[in-house]
Design a protein around this motif. Structure first.
Motif, PDB file in Angstrom:
ATOM      1  N   UNK A 248      29.507   9.631  38.483  1.00  0.00           N
ATOM      2  CA  UNK A 248      29.430   8.919  39.747  1.00  0.00           C
ATOM      3  C   UNK A 248      28.494   8.157  39.585  1.00  0.00           C
ATOM      4  N   UNK A 249      28.516   6.856  40.155  1.00  0.00           N
ATOM      5  CA  UNK A 249      28.083   5.645  40.195  1.00  0.00           C
ATOM      6  C   UNK A 249      26.577   6.586  40.001  1.00  0.00           C
ATOM      7  N   UNK A 250      25.609   6.961  41.203  1.00  0.00           N
ATOM      8  CA  UNK A 250      24.323   7.390  41.215  1.00  0.00           C
ATOM      9  C   UNK A 250      24.771   9.323  41.595  1.00  0.00           C
ATOM     10  N   UNK A 251      25.046   9.643  40.513  1.00  0.00           N
ATOM     11  CA  UNK A 251      25.163  11.102  41.004  1.00  0.00           C
ATOM     12  C   UNK A 251      24.150  11.644  41.370  1.00  0.00           C
ATOM     13  N   UNK A 252      24.660  12.759  42.478  1.00  0.00           N
ATOM     14  CA  UNK A 252      23.562  13.537  43.141  1.00  0.00           C
ATOM     15  C   UNK A 252      23.502  14.996  43.042  1.00  0.00           C
ATOM     16  N   UNK A 253      21.971  15.194  42.641  1.00  0.00           N
ATOM     17  CA  UNK A 253      20.960  16.054  42.549  1.00  0.00           C
ATOM     18  C   UNK A 253      20.601  16.892  43.416  1.00  0.00           C
ATOM     19  N   UNK A 254      21.098  17.534  44.339  1.00  0.00           N
ATOM     20  CA  UNK A 254      19.454  17.606  45.711  1.00  0.00           C
ATOM     21  C   UNK A 254      19.886  19.002  45.614  1.00  0.00           C
ATOM     22  N   UNK A 255      19.272  19.897  46.610  1.00  0.00           N
ATOM     23  CA  UNK A 255      18.867  21.099  46.706  1.00  0.00           C
ATOM     24  C   UNK A 255      18.147  20.875  48.713  1.00  0.00           C
ATOM     25  N   UNK A 256      18.693  22.028  49.096  1.00  0.00           N
ATOM     26  CA  UNK A 256      17.939  22.341  50.451  1.00  0.00           C
ATOM     27  C   UNK A 256      17.070  22.900  50.544  1.00  0.00           C
ATOM     28  N   UNK A 257      15.605  22.614  51.261  1.00  0.00           N
ATOM     29  CA  UNK A 257      14.584  23.444  51.781  1.00  0.00           C
ATOM     30  C   UNK A 257      14.501  25.494  51.654  1.00  0.00           C
ATOM     31  N   UNK A 258      16.009  25.264  52.055  1.00  0.00           N
ATOM     32  CA  UNK A 258      16.067  26.446  52.689  1.00  0.00           C
ATOM     33  C   UNK A 258      16.097  27.490  50.740  1.00  0.00           C
ATOM     34  N   UNK A 259      17.266  26.651  50.164  1.00  0.00           N
ATOM     35  CA  UNK A 259      17.771  27.233  48.916  1.00  0.00           C
ATOM     36  C   UNK A 259      16.172  27.010  47.860  1.00  0.00           C
ATOM     37  N   UNK A 260      15.914  25.159  48.127  1.00  0.00           N
ATOM     38  CA  UNK A 260      14.862  25.777  47.194  1.00  0.00           C
ATOM     39  C   UNK A 260      13.549  26.935  46.712  1.00  0.00           C
ATOM     40  N   UNK A 261      13.061  27.220  47.946  1.00  0.00           N
ATOM     41  CA  UNK A 261      12.187  28.540  48.821  1.00  0.00           C
ATOM     42  C   UNK A 261      12.462  30.036  47.684  1.00  0.00           C
ATOM     43  N   UNK A 262      14.038  30.170  47.464  1.00  0.00           N
ATOM     44  CA  UNK A 262      14.420  30.529  46.603  1.00  0.00           C
ATOM     45  C   UNK A 262      14.129  31.058  45.635  1.00  0.00           C
ATOM     46  N   UNK A 263      13.793  29.907  44.581  1.00  0.00           N
ATOM     47  CA  UNK A 263      13.948  29.946  43.181  1.00  0.00           C
ATOM     48  C   UNK A 263      12.572  30.783  42.184  1.00  0.00           C
ATOM     49  N   UNK A 264      11.786  30.364  43.383  1.00  0.00           N
ATOM     50  CA  UNK A 264      10.065  31.373  43.137  1.00  0.00           C
ATOM     51  C   UNK A 264       9.246  29.988  41.800  1.00  0.00           C
ATOM     52  N   UNK A 301      21.433  11.866  52.159  1.00  0.00           N
ATOM     53  CA  UNK A 301      21.182  12.337  50.799  1.00  0.00           C
ATOM     54  C   UNK A 301      21.601  13.472  50.782  1.00  0.00           C
ATOM     55  N   UNK A 302      23.242  13.662  51.208  1.00  0.00           N
ATOM     56  CA  UNK A 302      23.882  14.650  50.000  1.00  0.00           C
ATOM     57  C   UNK A 302      25.142  13.479  49.641  1.00  0.00           C
ATOM     58  N   UNK A 303      24.960  13.254  50.255  1.00  0.00           N
ATOM     59  CA  UNK A 303      26.328  11.725  50.010  1.00  0.00           C
ATOM     60  C   UNK A 303      27.551  12.665  50.068  1.00  0.00           C
ATOM     61  N   UNK A 304      28.626  12.514  49.852  1.00  0.00           N
ATOM     62  CA  UNK A 304      29.802  12.360  50.389  1.00  0.00           C
ATOM     63  C   UNK A 304      30.850  12.561  49.574  1.00  0.00           C
ATOM     64  N   UNK A 305      31.856  13.464  50.095  1.00  0.00           N
ATOM     65  CA  UNK A 305      32.930  13.322  49.236  1.00  0.00           C
ATOM     66  C   UNK A 305      33.479  12.137  47.930  1.00  0.00           C
ATOM     67  N   UNK A 306      34.180  12.728  47.016  1.00  0.00           N
ATOM     68  CA  UNK A 306      34.293  11.055  46.109  1.00  0.00           C
ATOM     69  C   UNK A 306      35.694  11.071  46.123  1.00  0.00           C
ATOM     70  N   UNK A 307      36.400  12.227  46.106  1.00  0.00           N
ATOM     71  CA  UNK A 307      37.664  12.522  45.724  1.00  0.00           C
ATOM     72  C   UNK A 307      38.312  13.810  47.042  1.00  0.00           C
ATOM     73  N   UNK A 308      40.155  13.704  46.884  1.00  0.00           N
ATOM     74  CA  UNK A 308      40.589  14.816  47.854  1.00  0.00           C
ATOM     75  C   UNK A 308      40.741  14.189  49.056  1.00  0.00           C
ATOM     76  N   UNK A 309      41.565  15.041  49.976  1.00  0.00           N
ATOM     77  CA  UNK A 309      41.745  14.558  51.426  1.00  0.00           C
ATOM     78  C   UNK A 309      40.570  14.157  52.100  1.00  0.00           C
ATOM     79  N   UNK A 310      39.177  14.967  51.738  1.00  0.00           N
ATOM     80  CA  UNK A 310      38.164  14.256  52.116  1.00  0.00           C
ATOM     81  C   UNK A 310      37.174  13.023  52.099  1.00  0.00           C
ATOM     82  N   UNK A 311      38.155  12.576  51.192  1.00  0.00           N
ATOM     83  CA  UNK A 311      37.315  11.691  50.856  1.00  0.00           C
ATOM     84  C   UNK A 311      36.221  10.686  51.741  1.00  0.00           C
TER      85      UNK A 311
END
Length: 579
Positions: A248-264, A301-311
Motif C-alpha cells: 500500500x502507498x501508506x500501509x495501515x497499521x492500527x487497532x481500536x481501543x477495545x482490542x488494545x485494552x487486551x494487550x497489557x 482511520x481503518x482505511x478501505x478495501x484494496x482489492x476484490x469485490x468490495x474494493x
C-alpha cells in the motif's frame, strides 16, 4: 420522521435521469417534494457523505425506508471460523458466508493459526456473501461500509517491510507462557500492573505471547533487533492486509481501543501505550512497530478495501468480539450486561465512562469507544470456562444424547435437579472464584438420580456461575443490574434461560436474531458512515421478536439453590495437588 436519503453513487445518476414525482428506486416509493438540500457529491465517483448538493424533485423517503436501503458489511473473525455478514439498516442479516479453518496444536497447550489463512478465509467469505447478496438483487454499491470484530488476545507478528508473517499466530487460550507468567509475577512492580491496565498477569494477554516469541523464535528476535518487527492482534493484521499490506502507498497499521485494552501495554485511562507497562515487559518502542490506537468507529482511520469485490469500500468500525456482542445487544447504559453462552461464557457489564478496577476477581476492559468527542465506555468482564462444553461432555463422553439440542428435553423429563449439583470445573473455575485446584464434581447422587437430573444440573451450573459473576460485577461497579441480554448457542434453551432468570432474579432478554457479535461491528461502522446517526437511532435495532424471561421462582427458593451451589464449590477444591 421524513427526510431525504443520502443516495449512493450508483443510484444517483438513475435518480437524475429518471426522477419525478413517482420515482421508484429499488422498490422504494419516493414521495413528491420540493427540491431539498442534501449531502451528495457533484461527482458520484467521489462520493463522500459530507458533500452537499441539491437533489431533484421526488427524492425523499421515510427514515424506515432509508434504513431498509443501506447495508453494512461485518467481518467476524473467530477462533474456529471466519464469517462475513451483510446487515440492512434495521440490523437484520440479509446475506452471509462462513468458512472454518485449521486450528494448529503443535505441542500440548500450544494453539496456533496460520495468519495468511485468516486473511484468505475472510476474503473468500466476502466473495461468497457478495454473490448471495447480488442474487437477492442488490449491488455492491449498496454497502456503505464494513466493520470488523475479532478474537482478541491472539497475537500476530510480521515483517513491516515485506508484510510477511514471522510466525504462526499464537491464539488467546494458548498456555505455553505459563512458566513465563510465573517468572513475571515474581518481578518487582507486578502487583501494580492491574491498576494501570485492568488485567492481571496470566497466559491470556498479548504481552506475554509477544515476549515468548521474542525469547524463543530467532526470526522474530532478529526482526526486533533490526527494527523490522510489526506486532498486532488479529484486527490489526486483517486491517493491514485488507488495505494492501506492505504494498500500500501508506500501509495501515492500527487497532481500536477495545482490542488494545487486551494487550497489557495500554493505560486503561489514557488509552495510550504506557511506558511503565512496556518497560515491565522489556519492550523497546524504537525496535517494534505497535499499531496506532484509534476509536472503534471512524470513517477514515481503518482505511478501505484494496482489492476484490468490495474494493474502495471503507472499513469504518472495529471491536473485539465480546465488546462487539455488547454493542450488538445495544448495551449502552451503565448497569446493562450481556452474556454470550458459547463453549464457555463471557459476561460484559457496562460500568460507564470511568474504568472500574475489580476487587472481586473480574477484568476491566474497554466496552466501546465511538470517538467524535464522546468518552470511551468501560466494562467489567467475567468468564466461565464451561457452558456449551458441559453439554458436549454429556453428549460425547457420557452418551446422554445424540444432539446437543436434545439436552433441554432430557432436562425437562424431570421436575427439578433431584438434589444434584454439578460443579463443572473441568479445568478449574474461572471468574469470580479463580480456583485452579478444583475438578468437575457431582454432588447429591442417590438411587433416585437419573440422566435428566444430571442434565438439569449441568444447565444450572452455568446459571449459578453467571449469578456469581453478576453479583461481583454489581459490587465492583456500584451499579444495580437492570437486565441480562443473552446470545450464543446455549441461549437457545428456554429452560436454561428461564433458570437463569430465576437464579439471578432479573429479566433475561433474548433476541430473535442472535448474530449480535457481527451486528456490533456493523453498528460501529454504520455510526461512522451515517447509516445510523446516534445511539438513539439504534433503539429499535434487533428488537422485534425478542423473548423476555421473567423470574418465576420464589426468591427464598432461588437463594437456597445458590447457597447449595456455593457449598458445592467449596467442597470441590483441592482435588489437584502437587506430588
Amino acid at each position: 420522521m421524513v427526510h431525504v436519503r443520502e443516495l449512493n453513487p450508483a443510484r444517483f445518476e438513475d435518480a437524475l435521469v429518471n426522477g419525478g414525482p413517482s420515482l421508484n428506486l429499488d422498490g422504494l416509493l419516493m414521495k413528491p417534494t420540493a427540491a431539498t438540500p442534501r449531502r451528495l457529491p457533484d461527482d458520484a465517483a467521489n462520493f463522500h457523505p459530507h458533500h452537499e448538493v441539491h437533489l431533484p424533485q421526488g427524492i425523499i423517503e421515510t427514515e424506515e425506508e432509508e434504513k431498509q436501503h443501506w447495508f453494512v458489511g461485518s467481518i467476524d473473525q473467530g477462533t474456529t471460523s471466519s464469517r462475513f455478514l451483510i446487515f440492512n439498516g434495521e440490523g437484520d442479516p440479509v446475506a452471509s458466508h462462513q468458512i472454518e479453518f485449521e486450528n494448529l496444536y503443535p505441542k500440548s497447550g500450544w494453539h496456533e493459526h496460520d495468519p495468511q489463512e485468516l486473511v484468505s478465509s475472510v476474503e473468500q467469505c466476502i466473495e461468497e456473501a457478495l454473490r448471495k447478496f447480488a442474487d437477492l438483487g442488490h449491488s455492491k454499491s449498496d454497502i456503505r461500509s464494513i466493520g470488523i470484530t475479532n478474537q482478541r488476545e491472539t497475537t500476530v507478528v510480521w515483517d513491516r517491510f515485506t508484510g510477511e508473517p514471522l510466525h504462526n499466530a499464537i491464539v488467546w487460550p494458548d498456555t505455553r507462557t505459563g512458566a513465563l507468567v510465573r517468572e513475571l509475577k515474581s518481578r518487582d512492580g507486578s502487583e501494580s500492573l492491574m491498576d494501570l491496565c485492568g488485567l492481571p498477569l496470566s497466559t491470556y494477554p498479548s504481552s506475554v505471547k509477544l515476549l515468548w516469541l521474542l525469547r524463543n523464535v530467532d526470526s522474530v528476535k532478529q526482526a526486533y533487533e533490526e527494527g523490522r518487527l510489526a506486532f498486532g492482534t488479529v484486527d490489526s493484521w486483517l486491517i493491514y492486509k485488507l488495505n494492501g499490506g506492505a504494498k500500500a502507498e501508506k500501509p495501515v497499521h492500527v487497532t481500536d481501543s477495545t482490542n488494545a485494552s487486551r494487550t497489557m501495554f495500554v493505560n486503561l485511562r489514557t488509552l495510550q501505550y504506557d511506558d511503565k507497562l512496556l518497560g515491565f515487559f522489556g519492550i523497546d518502542k524504537s525496535k517494534i512497530q505497535l499499531p496506532k490506537i484509534v476509536p472503534s468507529s471512524d470513517p477514515e482511520c481503518f482505511g478501505k478495501i484494496a482489492s476484490g469485490p468490495l474494493i474502495n469500500v471503507p472499513i469504518a468500525g472495529c471491536l473485539g468480539d465480546q465488546s462487539s456482542a455488547l454493542v450488538g445487544q445495544c448495551g449502552f447504559s451503565p448497569g446493562q450486561a450481556k452474556n454470550t453462552y458459547g463453549t464457555g461464557c463471557f459476561l460484559l457489564y457496562n460500568v460507564g465512562t470511568e474504568p472500574v478496577i475489580s476487587k472481586y476477581g473480574l477484568l476491566a476492559t474497554v466496552a466501546y469507544d465511538f470517538g467524535g468527542g464522546q468518552k470511551p465506555v468501560y466494562a467489567l468482564e467475567g468468564s466461565i470456562a464451561v457452558a456449551g462444553s458441559g453439554v458436549k461432555f454429556l453428549m460425547n463422553n457420557l452418551g446422554f444424547v445424540d444432539e446437543s439440542s436434545e439436552i433441554t428435553s432430557l432436562a425437562e423429563s424431570v421436575p427439578d435437579n433431584g438434589g444434584v449439583v454439578f460443579v463443572t470445573a473441568f479445568s478449574g473455575l474461572f471468574a469470580p472464584y479463580w480456583i485452579d485446584d478444583a475438578k468437575g464434581t457431582l454432588f447429591g447422587i442417590t438411587h433416585h438420580t437419573n440422566k435428566g437430573h444430571i442434565a438439569r444440573a449441568t444447565l444450572e451450573a452455568t446459571c449459578y456461575q453467571t449469578r456469581a459473576i453478576l453479583d461481583a460485577m454489581e459490587k465492583d461497579s456500584q451499579h444495580k443490574l437492570e437486565s441480562l441480554a443473552v446470545d450464543g448457542g446455549l441461549s437457545n434453551s428456554d429452560l436454561c434461560m428461564q433458570t437463569q432468570a430465576d437464579i439471578t432474579g432479573i429479566p433475561v432478554d433474548r433476541p430473535a436474531m442472535r448474530e449480535t457479535t457481527a451486528l456490533g461491528a456493523a453498528i460501529a461502522a454504520g455510526l461512522a458512515t451515517g447509516v445510523w446517526r446516534t445511539l438513539e437511532d439504534l433503539k429499535e435495532v434487533n428488537r422485534s421478536g425478542r423473548k423476555i424471561f421473567q423470574p418465576q421462582m420464589e426468591k427464598a427458593k432461588a437463594e437456597g439453590m445458590f447457597k447449595r451451589w456455593e457449598k458445592a464449590v467449596e467442597m470441590s477444591k483441592g482435588w489437584v495437588q502437587e506430588d
